[in-house]
Design a protein around this motif. Structure first.
Motif, PDB file in Angstrom:
ATOM      1  N   SER A  27       1.879   4.830  -0.669  1.00 42.30           N
ATOM      2  CA  SER A  27       2.395   3.537  -0.216  1.00 42.30           C
ATOM      3  C   SER A  27       1.655   2.361  -0.840  1.00 42.30           C
ATOM      4  CB  SER A  27       2.330   3.441   1.308  1.00 42.30           C
ATOM      5  OG  SER A  27       0.993   3.573   1.752  1.00 42.30           O
ATOM      6  N   SER A  28       0.411   2.570  -1.275  1.00 45.58           N
ATOM      7  CA  SER A  28      -0.350   1.519  -1.953  1.00 45.58           C
ATOM      8  C   SER A  28      -1.557   2.156  -2.637  1.00 45.58           C
ATOM      9  CB  SER A  28      -0.816   0.436  -0.974  1.00 45.58           C
ATOM     10  OG  SER A  28      -1.782   0.958  -0.076  1.00 45.58           O
ATOM     11  N   ASN A 165       0.994  -2.729  -4.255  1.00 44.04           N
ATOM     12  CA  ASN A 165       2.074  -2.101  -3.500  1.00 44.04           C
ATOM     13  C   ASN A 165       3.361  -2.072  -4.313  1.00 44.04           C
ATOM     14  OD1 ASN A 165       0.757  -2.084  -0.727  1.00 44.04           O
ATOM     15  ND2 ASN A 165       0.644  -4.257  -1.253  1.00 44.04           N
ATOM     16  N   ASP A 168       5.444  -5.367  -5.574  1.00 46.14           N
ATOM     17  CA  ASP A 168       4.588  -6.478  -6.014  1.00 46.14           C
ATOM     18  C   ASP A 168       5.052  -6.975  -7.379  1.00 46.14           C
ATOM     19  OD1 ASP A 168       2.957  -6.401  -3.797  1.00 46.14           O
ATOM     20  OD2 ASP A 168       1.252  -5.467  -4.816  1.00 46.14           O
TER      21      ASP A 168
END
Length: 185
Positions: A27-28, A165, A168
């Motif tokens: 997710s990041s 993320n 972005d």
């Protein structure tokens, strides 16, 4: 004077704490200045790729972050190959940026804080053929004039850390002065 291009987008982010060919999407990711992707097997101030580490373990790590363009994945479909984000070992899958045309020293501003300085092109290794037979020939091509064209993504070092993320923006900052082409790292 530094020139700025229109932004691209982070399509996906990936990392793996083990040296495997593909990296699972997450997710990041957190980029750490001078180190790379937190929790990734290729993070470190010195070289982390297993082959290079055996040759010169104290060499600087110019491959802290690996970028691939989703447009490459789209180009592969007509040739019979299907590739998804992270499957070729990249940390950041981008959209809307011609990564392979960027000059040495380009800075990619990712999200609100992170900045990566581009150090060179990735030279795809033969492990790609173990992933999908014949895929390496799609990532390294030689044209009629004998010029080799690599399409295995680009590498960089983290200048300023931060969280990245999917979704972005990526702002491209070209280096001042002479625009040098990317070599292989």
């Amino acid at each position: 004077m530094t020139r700025v291009r229109l932004p691209g987008t982070v399509l996906s982010v990936s990392r793996d704490d083990k040296h495997r060919f593909s990296k699972p999407t997450v997710s990041s990711i957190r980029l750490v200045a001078g180190f790379g992707v937190e929790g990734d097997s290729h993070a470190g101030a010195t070289v982390q790729h297993l082959y290079e580490k055996k040759r010169n373990p104290s060499a600087p790590n110019l491959c802290q972050v690996h970028f691939m363009a989703t447009e490459l994945f789209d180009d592969l479909v007509p040739t019979g190959y299907t590739v998804a984000p992270g499957e070729l070992g990249e940390n950041v899958t981008t959209e809307g940026i011609n990564l392979m045309s960027l000059p040495l020293g380009t800075r990619l501003h990712l999200g609100a804080q992170a900045v990566v300085s581009i150090t060179g092109m990735r030279s795809p290794c033969s492990l790609i053929n173990g992933y999908q037979k014949g895929l390496m020939k799609q990532l390294i091509k030689t044209d009629a004039a004998g010029t080799v064209h690599r399409r295995g993504g680009i590498m960089g070092v983290v200048v300023r850390g931060g969280v990245v993320n999917p979704g972005d923006c990526i702002r491209v900052e070209l280096p001042a002065g002479e625009q040098l082409p990317l070599g292989v790292v």
